[in-house]
Scaffold this motif. Sequence first.
Motif, PDB file in Angstrom:
ATOM      1  N   GLY A 120     -32.928  39.474 -23.814  1.00 38.03           N
ATOM      2  CA  GLY A 120     -33.226  40.439 -24.684  1.00 38.03           C
ATOM      3  C   GLY A 120     -32.221  41.608 -24.554  1.00 38.03           C
ATOM      4  O   GLY A 120     -32.205  42.560 -25.115  1.00 38.03           O
ATOM      5  N   ILE A 121     -31.523  41.702 -23.296  1.00 36.61           N
ATOM      6  CA  ILE A 121     -30.587  42.678 -23.000  1.00 36.61           C
ATOM      7  C   ILE A 121     -29.139  42.241 -22.809  1.00 36.61           C
ATOM      8  O   ILE A 121     -28.352  42.621 -21.892  1.00 36.61           O
ATOM      9  N   HIS A 122     -28.977  41.127 -23.391  1.00 37.90           N
ATOM     10  CA  HIS A 122     -27.614  40.215 -22.944  1.00 37.90           C
ATOM     11  C   HIS A 122     -26.255  41.056 -22.978  1.00 37.90           C
ATOM     12  O   HIS A 122     -25.680  41.105 -21.857  1.00 37.90           O
ATOM     13  N   ALA A 123     -26.237  42.197 -23.835  1.00 40.66           N
ATOM     14  CA  ALA A 123     -24.861  42.944 -23.735  1.00 40.66           C
ATOM     15  C   ALA A 123     -24.843  43.665 -22.471  1.00 40.66           C
ATOM     16  O   ALA A 123     -23.991  44.154 -22.098  1.00 40.66           O
ATOM     17  N   GLU A 124     -26.078  44.234 -22.250  1.00 44.57           N
ATOM     18  CA  GLU A 124     -26.207  45.144 -20.933  1.00 44.57           C
ATOM     19  C   GLU A 124     -26.829  44.247 -19.591  1.00 44.57           C
ATOM     20  O   GLU A 124     -27.375  45.008 -18.994  1.00 44.57           O
ATOM     21  N   ARG A 125     -26.973  43.087 -19.726  1.00 46.69           N
ATOM     22  CA  ARG A 125     -27.595  42.344 -18.643  1.00 46.69           C
ATOM     23  C   ARG A 125     -27.162  42.835 -17.157  1.00 46.69           C
ATOM     24  O   ARG A 125     -25.915  43.123 -17.004  1.00 46.69           O
ATOM     25  N   PRO A 126     -27.796  42.762 -16.147  1.00 46.10           N
ATOM     26  CA  PRO A 126     -27.330  43.237 -14.805  1.00 46.10           C
ATOM     27  C   PRO A 126     -26.050  42.303 -14.256  1.00 46.10           C
ATOM     28  O   PRO A 126     -25.859  41.198 -14.700  1.00 46.10           O
ATOM     29  N   ALA A 127     -25.542  42.924 -13.489  1.00 46.95           N
ATOM     30  CA  ALA A 127     -24.124  42.384 -12.876  1.00 46.95           C
ATOM     31  C   ALA A 127     -24.336  40.830 -12.454  1.00 46.95           C
ATOM     32  O   ALA A 127     -23.720  39.937 -12.664  1.00 46.95           O
ATOM     33  N   ILE A 128     -25.450  40.632 -11.714  1.00 49.52           N
ATOM     34  CA  ILE A 128     -26.000  39.460 -11.124  1.00 49.52           C
ATOM     35  C   ILE A 128     -25.825  38.213 -12.144  1.00 49.52           C
ATOM     36  O   ILE A 128     -25.534  37.055 -12.077  1.00 49.52           O
ATOM     37  N   CYS A 129     -26.338  38.686 -13.551  1.00 48.58           N
ATOM     38  CA  CYS A 129     -26.765  37.715 -14.632  1.00 48.58           C
ATOM     39  C   CYS A 129     -25.171  37.168 -15.087  1.00 48.58           C
ATOM     40  O   CYS A 129     -25.193  36.498 -15.742  1.00 48.58           O
ATOM     41  N   ARG A 130     -24.349  38.367 -14.940  1.00 50.08           N
ATOM     42  CA  ARG A 130     -22.924  38.088 -15.498  1.00 50.08           C
ATOM     43  C   ARG A 130     -21.886  37.154 -14.724  1.00 50.08           C
ATOM     44  O   ARG A 130     -21.138  36.159 -15.137  1.00 50.08           O
ATOM     45  N   SER A 131     -22.363  37.112 -13.278  1.00 49.53           N
ATOM     46  CA  SER A 131     -21.491  36.397 -12.502  1.00 49.53           C
ATOM     47  C   SER A 131     -22.230  35.179 -11.869  1.00 49.53           C
ATOM     48  O   SER A 131     -21.488  34.591 -11.234  1.00 49.53           O
ATOM     49  N   TRP A 132     -23.491  35.030 -12.001  1.00 48.31           N
ATOM     50  CA  TRP A 132     -23.938  33.975 -11.467  1.00 48.31           C
ATOM     51  C   TRP A 132     -23.969  32.803 -12.480  1.00 48.31           C
ATOM     52  O   TRP A 132     -24.509  32.869 -13.734  1.00 48.31           O
ATOM     53  N   PHE A 133     -23.823  31.433 -12.034  1.00 48.06           N
ATOM     54  CA  PHE A 133     -23.795  30.363 -13.180  1.00 48.06           C
ATOM     55  C   PHE A 133     -24.282  28.950 -12.030  1.00 48.06           C
ATOM     56  O   PHE A 133     -23.983  28.914 -11.091  1.00 48.06           O
ATOM     57  N   CYS A 134     -25.069  28.437 -12.526  1.00 51.33           N
ATOM     58  CA  CYS A 134     -25.626  27.237 -11.772  1.00 51.33           C
ATOM     59  C   CYS A 134     -24.655  26.155 -11.607  1.00 51.33           C
ATOM     60  O   CYS A 134     -23.623  26.036 -12.068  1.00 51.33           O
ATOM     61  N   GLY A 135     -24.935  25.071 -10.734  1.00 53.95           N
ATOM     62  CA  GLY A 135     -24.096  23.908 -10.578  1.00 53.95           C
ATOM     63  C   GLY A 135     -23.735  23.182 -11.844  1.00 53.95           C
ATOM     64  O   GLY A 135     -22.486  22.757 -11.729  1.00 53.95           O
ATOM     65  N   TRP A 136     -24.394  23.192 -12.949  1.00 52.53           N
ATOM     66  CA  TRP A 136     -24.061  22.463 -14.251  1.00 52.53           C
ATOM     67  C   TRP A 136     -22.678  23.076 -14.709  1.00 52.53           C
ATOM     68  O   TRP A 136     -21.959  22.428 -15.180  1.00 52.53           O
ATOM     69  N   ARG A 137     -22.708  24.305 -14.466  1.00 54.98           N
ATOM     70  CA  ARG A 137     -21.672  25.137 -15.082  1.00 54.98           C
ATOM     71  C   ARG A 137     -20.264  25.088 -14.283  1.00 54.98           C
ATOM     72  O   ARG A 137     -19.261  25.582 -14.640  1.00 54.98           O
ATOM     73  N   ARG A 138     -20.455  24.476 -13.158  1.00 54.09           N
ATOM     74  CA  ARG A 138     -19.221  24.357 -12.170  1.00 54.09           C
ATOM     75  C   ARG A 138     -18.864  22.932 -11.885  1.00 54.09           C
ATOM     76  O   ARG A 138     -17.779  22.959 -11.532  1.00 54.09           O
ATOM     77  N   VAL A 139     -20.013  22.228 -11.655  1.00 58.45           N
ATOM     78  CA  VAL A 139     -19.610  20.657 -11.028  1.00 58.45           C
ATOM     79  C   VAL A 139     -19.051  19.676 -12.114  1.00 58.45           C
ATOM     80  O   VAL A 139     -19.849  19.234 -13.070  1.00 58.45           O
ATOM     81  N   VAL A 140     -17.827  19.484 -12.128  1.00 53.80           N
ATOM     82  CA  VAL A 140     -17.039  18.758 -13.147  1.00 53.80           C
ATOM     83  C   VAL A 140     -17.670  17.414 -13.367  1.00 53.80           C
ATOM     84  O   VAL A 140     -17.801  16.756 -14.509  1.00 53.80           O
ATOM     85  N   ASP A 141     -18.178  16.701 -12.344  1.00 55.29           N
ATOM     86  CA  ASP A 141     -18.873  15.430 -12.304  1.00 55.29           C
ATOM     87  C   ASP A 141     -20.038  15.393 -12.993  1.00 55.29           C
ATOM     88  O   ASP A 141     -20.621  14.085 -13.298  1.00 55.29           O
ATOM     89  N   LEU A 142     -20.754  16.431 -13.280  1.00 53.39           N
ATOM     90  CA  LEU A 142     -22.093  16.361 -14.225  1.00 53.39           C
ATOM     91  C   LEU A 142     -22.038  16.269 -15.575  1.00 53.39           C
ATOM     92  O   LEU A 142     -21.425  17.048 -15.924  1.00 53.39           O
ATOM     93  N   PRO A 143     -22.667  15.490 -16.210  1.00 50.11           N
ATOM     94  CA  PRO A 143     -22.687  15.167 -17.464  1.00 50.11           C
ATOM     95  C   PRO A 143     -23.345  16.131 -18.095  1.00 50.11           C
ATOM     96  O   PRO A 143     -24.309  16.789 -17.545  1.00 50.11           O
ATOM     97  N   ASP A 144     -23.031  16.235 -19.609  1.00 46.00           N
ATOM     98  CA  ASP A 144     -23.818  17.111 -20.472  1.00 46.00           C
ATOM     99  C   ASP A 144     -25.403  17.151 -20.288  1.00 46.00           C
ATOM    100  O   ASP A 144     -26.115  18.271 -20.371  1.00 46.00           O
ATOM    101  N   GLU A 145     -25.711  15.823 -20.265  1.00 48.67           N
ATOM    102  CA  GLU A 145     -27.299  15.734 -20.144  1.00 48.67           C
ATOM    103  C   GLU A 145     -27.932  16.383 -18.962  1.00 48.67           C
ATOM    104  O   GLU A 145     -29.140  16.271 -18.568  1.00 48.67           O
ATOM    105  N   ALA A 146     -27.010  16.705 -17.964  1.00 50.08           N
ATOM    106  CA  ALA A 146     -27.444  17.343 -16.703  1.00 50.08           C
ATOM    107  C   ALA A 146     -27.913  18.549 -16.913  1.00 50.08           C
ATOM    108  O   ALA A 146     -28.356  19.366 -15.856  1.00 50.08           O
ATOM    109  N   ARG A 147     -27.514  19.488 -18.240  1.00 52.30           N
ATOM    110  CA  ARG A 147     -27.790  20.973 -18.248  1.00 52.30           C
ATOM    111  C   ARG A 147     -29.393  20.862 -17.865  1.00 52.30           C
ATOM    112  O   ARG A 147     -30.072  20.069 -18.357  1.00 52.30           O
ATOM    113  N   PRO A 148     -29.698  22.003 -17.229  1.00 57.21           N
ATOM    114  CA  PRO A 148     -31.188  22.156 -16.902  1.00 57.21           C
ATOM    115  C   PRO A 148     -32.201  22.057 -17.995  1.00 57.21           C
ATOM    116  O   PRO A 148     -33.170  21.425 -17.710  1.00 57.21           O
TER     117      PRO A 148
END
Length: 186
Positions: free
Chosen positions: A55-83
């Motif tokens: 609900g505060i996407h445009a002003e979300r905290p710094a950690i929410c802007r900079s943190w990404f789960c493994g699915w957003r980073r690991v190239v060998d994870l398939p689409d269906e692995a999104r949490p």
Amino acid sequence: MQSAADVETMLLGPVLADRACGDCTACCTVLTVDTPDFSKPAETPCVHLGAHGCGIHAERPAICRSWFCGWRRVVDLPDEARPDRSGLLVSLNFVRATRNCFEGVSINVRTVTAGQAIDKRIAAIILDALCVQLVPVWFSDGAKKMLMHPDNDVASLVISGEAAPAHLEKEVAAWRARYGVFAGNG
Ligand code: SF4
Ligand code: SF4
């Protein structure tokens, strides 16, 4: 000194341009957040999380802007692995008070919804993609946490310091060389 995001990039890879969170909001509920400007307990929906996401996407905290789960980073994870599709959230875990040398910095695969039946096929695909380097991988289902990588026999030898049999010598030596710094913890 390296930031957590630097270590995540080193061990999981950079954030991938072709992956998007879409309707997933798993991390906004599952994770503990403890930063100076924002905190929330684990397994609890963030107070800002609504039916349509943050609900505060445009002003979300710094950690929410900079943190990404493994699915957003690991190239060998398939689409269906999104949490939100797989029910499994991959993240890098940092533990200060470790019980053994495999807990300090590790990859954690955790179930997103407690009690939800685990799709063993996608769980196996995710673990296959993650258990490939000298980084410990844990699986947690809310009730218990199990070490998936390295194998139990290798882990026991690394922790105990006992001599390894010939077929495991190289692997045990490699883990000890990397994690010897944590050996005093277990
Ligand atoms: S768990 Fe991953 S895919 Fe889902 S919202 Fe968080 S960063 Fe995005
Ligand atoms: S502030 Fe927004 S992005 Fe951050 S945890 Fe809460 S709902 Fe998620």
